[in-house]
Motif scaffolding. Structure first.
Motif, mmCIF file in Angstrom:
data_model
loop_
_atom_site.group_PDB
_atom_site.id
_atom_site.type_symbol
_atom_site.label_atom_id
_atom_site.label_comp_id
_atom_site.label_asym_id
_atom_site.label_seq_id
_atom_site.Cartn_x
_atom_site.Cartn_y
_atom_site.Cartn_z
ATOM 1 N N LEU A 152 0.841 -1.202 0.000
ATOM 2 C CA LEU A 152 0.000 0.000 0.000
ATOM 3 C C LEU A 152 0.876 1.252 0.000
ATOM 4 O O LEU A 152 1.698 1.440 0.893
ATOM 5 C CB LEU A 152 -0.915 -0.002 1.227
ATOM 6 N N TRP B 74 1.446 2.428 -7.074
ATOM 7 C CA TRP B 74 1.947 1.056 -7.071
ATOM 8 C C TRP B 74 3.435 1.006 -7.380
ATOM 9 O O TRP B 74 4.172 0.142 -6.863
ATOM 10 C CB TRP B 74 1.187 0.228 -8.113
ATOM 11 N N ALA C 92 -4.382 2.648 -5.006
ATOM 12 C CA ALA C 92 -5.622 2.917 -4.283
ATOM 13 C C ALA C 92 -6.591 3.674 -5.182
ATOM 14 O O ALA C 92 -6.184 4.344 -6.140
ATOM 15 C CB ALA C 92 -5.333 3.722 -3.029
ATOM 16 N N VAL D 152 -9.239 -2.912 0.564
ATOM 17 C CA VAL D 152 -8.147 -3.847 0.834
ATOM 18 C C VAL D 152 -8.686 -5.217 1.226
ATOM 19 O O VAL D 152 -8.236 -6.256 0.717
ATOM 20 C CB VAL D 152 -7.219 -3.297 1.931
ATOM 21 N N GLY E 49 2.388 -1.173 4.458
ATOM 22 C CA GLY E 49 1.894 0.167 4.153
ATOM 23 C C GLY E 49 2.894 1.242 4.499
ATOM 24 O O GLY E 49 3.520 1.197 5.561
ATOM 25 N N GLY F 9 -0.622 4.809 3.564
ATOM 26 C CA GLY F 9 -0.901 3.400 3.316
ATOM 27 C C GLY F 9 -0.724 2.566 4.571
ATOM 28 O O GLY F 9 -1.424 1.575 4.784
#
Length: 247
Positions: A69, A76, A98, A122, A138, A142
């Motif tokens: 995340l 990404w 996201a 998620v 994360g 994230g």
């Protein structure tokens, strides 16, 4: 990857991503394809909870799942160099854009851009990818999503790796104790919800991303070719049409 039910009970599925030939999106911003990088991974679109989210995936779908995340100004691609090593270590690993970011759908500001919606995305993603649980990694915001997912759905979070991400309770206490220190975050949230805000000028985006990288990375990384490449990629991601409200 097999289709499965998502957390809301609607059908979920994933299909290979199709490259876009467009060079610009709505409102004069860049096309999402600007962050569709090639590498030892597969780009896929995952349909869940009424949106289409993009993931870059690597590894055997039967192996334990790891979901990566990104932070509030990334995507990404921040994890592109760790996908192959994690897959080689025996994990089914996916780096998520996201909702509102990168190649994922971008709903209007205020429509599902909150933490609870991100948590739902998620946990739904875990099921759509055919798994019962996942390790969540994360960074920054994230990491906050990962902390909240582990709290709300402990049975679906096998482990949690927090990278520069305070626990949300600690963060809330810090914001209450020193509100002035967190004024930029409040201003950013308000700015992203202004009518007609779709993207930042390139110079502004570059200035902001450079400040973030300089604060979050080691001095020996600054001024390198890799630093310049990372900066360019993050700036381009911010300039994708309608991506600013998500950030």
């Amino acid at each position: 990857m097999a289709a499965a039910r998502d957390a809301a009970g609607d059908g979920g599925s994933s299909v290979p991503a199709r490259p876009s030939a467009a060079s610009a999106g709505a409102g004069g911003g860049l096309s999402p394809s600007t962050v569709e990088l090639a590498g030892p991974f597969t780009h896929r679109f995952v349909h869940l909870r009424g949106v289409r989210l993009h993931v870059a995936a690597a590894g055997d779908a039967k192996d334990p799942l790891v979901i990566l995340l990104h932070d509030a100004f990334g995507g990404w691609f921040d994890y592109r160099d760790v996908l192959a090593p994690l897959a080689a270590a025996g994990f089914h690993v996916v780096a998520l854009d996201a909702r509102g970011y990168g190649m994922s759908d971008k709903p209007p500001a205020g429509a599902g851009l909150d933490v609870l919606t991100a948590v739902g995305d998620v946990t739904a993603l875990i099921r759509v990818l055919g798994h019962d649980d996942a390790v969540l990694v994360g960074a920054d915001s994230g990491g906050a999503v990962a902390w909240c997912a582990a709290t709300a759905h402990p049975g679906q979070v096998r482990a949690l790796v927090s990278v520069a991400a305070a626990h949300p309770v600690d963060m809330r206490r810090a914001m209450a104790a020193r509100p002035v220190r967190f004024l930029p975050a409040h201003l950013r949230a308000g700015f992203g919800r202004l009518p007609g805000v779709h993207r930042l000028p390139e110079r502004t985006a570059a200035w902001l991303q450079r400040r973030i990288l300089d604060r979050w990375t080691a001095p020996q990384f600054h001024g390198t070719a890799l630093y310049d490449a990372v900066l360019d990629l993050r700036v381009r991601a911010m300039r994708i049409a309608s991506a600013l409200p998500g950030a």
